[in-house]
Design an enzyme around this catalytic site. Structure first.
Site, mmCIF file in Angstrom:
data_model
loop_
_atom_site.group_PDB
_atom_site.id
_atom_site.type_symbol
_atom_site.label_atom_id
_atom_site.label_comp_id
_atom_site.label_asym_id
_atom_site.label_seq_id
_atom_site.Cartn_x
_atom_site.Cartn_y
_atom_site.Cartn_z
ATOM 1 N N ARG A 150 -3.495 0.045 15.603
ATOM 2 C CA ARG A 150 -3.507 -0.916 14.494
ATOM 3 C C ARG A 150 -3.073 -2.301 14.979
ATOM 4 O O ARG A 150 -3.606 -3.319 14.550
ATOM 5 C CB ARG A 150 -2.612 -0.429 13.357
ATOM 6 C CG ARG A 150 -3.182 0.815 12.708
ATOM 7 C CD ARG A 150 -2.230 1.390 11.697
ATOM 8 N NE ARG A 150 -2.142 0.550 10.534
ATOM 9 C CZ ARG A 150 -1.060 0.427 9.773
ATOM 10 N NH1 ARG A 150 0.035 1.090 10.082
ATOM 11 N NH2 ARG A 150 -1.066 -0.344 8.732
ATOM 12 N N ARG A 160 4.066 7.483 6.996
ATOM 13 C CA ARG A 160 2.723 7.190 6.519
ATOM 14 C C ARG A 160 1.742 7.794 7.507
ATOM 15 O O ARG A 160 1.996 7.777 8.694
ATOM 16 C CB ARG A 160 2.538 5.660 6.462
ATOM 17 C CG ARG A 160 2.221 5.159 5.091
ATOM 18 C CD ARG A 160 2.213 3.666 5.067
ATOM 19 N NE ARG A 160 1.044 3.096 5.729
ATOM 20 C CZ ARG A 160 0.661 1.830 5.555
ATOM 21 N NH1 ARG A 160 1.343 1.048 4.763
ATOM 22 N NH2 ARG A 160 -0.401 1.361 6.185
ATOM 23 N N LYS A 217 4.701 -7.492 4.918
ATOM 24 C CA LYS A 217 3.759 -8.092 3.965
ATOM 25 C C LYS A 217 3.793 -7.400 2.606
ATOM 26 O O LYS A 217 3.849 -8.039 1.575
ATOM 27 C CB LYS A 217 2.347 -7.907 4.523
ATOM 28 C CG LYS A 217 1.621 -9.136 4.861
ATOM 29 C CD LYS A 217 0.192 -8.857 5.318
ATOM 30 C CE LYS A 217 -0.029 -7.638 6.051
ATOM 31 N NZ LYS A 217 -0.731 -6.580 6.121
HETATM 32 P P1 AMP Z 1 -2.483 -1.619 4.833
HETATM 33 O O1 AMP Z 1 -1.837 -0.784 3.783
HETATM 34 O O2 AMP Z 1 -2.791 -3.012 4.332
HETATM 35 O O3 AMP Z 1 -1.735 -1.607 6.131
HETATM 36 O O4 AMP Z 1 -3.913 -0.944 5.132
HETATM 37 C C1 AMP Z 1 -4.019 0.362 5.622
HETATM 38 C C2 AMP Z 1 -5.400 0.595 6.197
HETATM 39 O O5 AMP Z 1 -6.390 0.379 5.170
HETATM 40 C C3 AMP Z 1 -5.809 -0.332 7.312
HETATM 41 O O6 AMP Z 1 -5.309 0.092 8.589
HETATM 42 C C4 AMP Z 1 -7.321 -0.246 7.227
HETATM 43 O O7 AMP Z 1 -7.802 0.979 7.751
HETATM 44 C C5 AMP Z 1 -7.554 -0.220 5.730
HETATM 45 N N1 AMP Z 1 -7.677 -1.579 5.174
HETATM 46 C C6 AMP Z 1 -6.851 -2.173 4.266
HETATM 47 N N2 AMP Z 1 -7.248 -3.408 3.966
HETATM 48 C C7 AMP Z 1 -8.361 -3.623 4.713
HETATM 49 C C8 AMP Z 1 -9.235 -4.736 4.881
HETATM 50 N N3 AMP Z 1 -9.051 -5.890 4.219
HETATM 51 N N4 AMP Z 1 -10.293 -4.590 5.733
HETATM 52 C C9 AMP Z 1 -10.505 -3.437 6.401
HETATM 53 N N5 AMP Z 1 -9.702 -2.362 6.321
HETATM 54 C C10 AMP Z 1 -8.641 -2.444 5.474
#
Ligand code: AMP
Length: 207
Positions: free
Chosen positions: A159, A148, A9
């Site tokens: 996750r 990460r 994504k």
């Molecule tokens: P990502 O980089 O999009 O994979 O996001 C990393 C982490 O940020 C996720 O595992 C959540 O802990 C938090 N996070 C990001 N976007 C959201 C969202 N829309 N709602 C809740 N938690 C979020």
């Protein structure tokens, strides 16, 4: 842009946003870059992220509301990592009342592929550019590549579980809409990008 962790994504959203000259709005990036002023809120968000859980809906809705009001988002934007729950998807419709259509692209990837990808994912410790374990140093700045924080095996499993439980329902929420498209994310990056461009064009044309 929707899809489970490891679906590509972020990479695809970045690329699409660059091609269309609109900002990519990633709630994960905002949260990681610690652009949260309140110290207690920031600490809580970090704990939740490190454990593979979602942060509070109100916090991310506030981040998105603020970001979409910025002048550079007036002509459009790509949302990456938002919405992730039904409680985020519903307010998003209201935020976009006069800015429809919301085009929803879901990137589908089998779970076994996701686990492999997440475990080999790296990020540059200096500039944050994403990479894979196949590279020795960052392609952008030559910096050191590290996993990460939330790509630890147990956290990866968590996750994916959280995705299936809380985020998969929003795919079903959007699936009935005429602006929903699904693309196969289990193919080379170039092909996924071409499919995404075609999917979006089939909804809004070249605009
Ligand atoms: P990502 O980089 O999009 O994979 O996001 C990393 C982490 O940020 C996720 O595992 C959540 O802990 C938090 N996070 C990001 N976007 C959201 C969202 N829309 N709602 C809740 N938690 C979020």
């Amino acid at each position: 842009m929707l899809g489970p962790p490891g679906a590509g994504k972020g990479t695809q959203a970045e690329r699409f946003a660059r091609d269309r000259r609109v900002p990519r709005v990633s709630t994960g990036d905002v949260l990681r870059q610690a652009q949260i002023e309140d110290e207690a809120t920031h600490r809580r968000a970090k704990l939740l992220m490190d454990a593979g859980h979602l942060v509070d809906d109100d916090l991310v809705i506030g981040i998105v509301r603020h970001r979409l009001a910025a002048p550079d988002a007036s002509a459009g934007f790509v949302l990456d990592g938002f919405p992730r729950t039904l409680l985020q998807a519903e307010p998003l419709d209201h935020l976009l009342d006069d800015r429809q259509p919301l085009v929803v692209v879901d990137i589908e990837v089998p779970e076994a592929t996701l686990v492999d990808r997440l475990r080999s994912r790296r990020v540059c410790a200096s500039c944050g550019t994403p990479a894979t374990a196949a590279l020795m140093v960052c392609g952008a700045c030559g910096g050191k590549l590290v996993p990460r924080r939330d790509d630890d095996f147990a956290v990866v499993q968590e996750r994916l579980r959280v995705y299936a439980e809380q985020s998969q329902p929003i795919v079903e929420f959007y699936r009935r809409r005429p602006t929903f498209r699904s693309v196969d994310g289990d193919q080379p990056q170039e092909s996924v990008a071409a499919d995404i461009a075609a999917a979006v064009a089939s909804v809004v044309g070249g605009r």
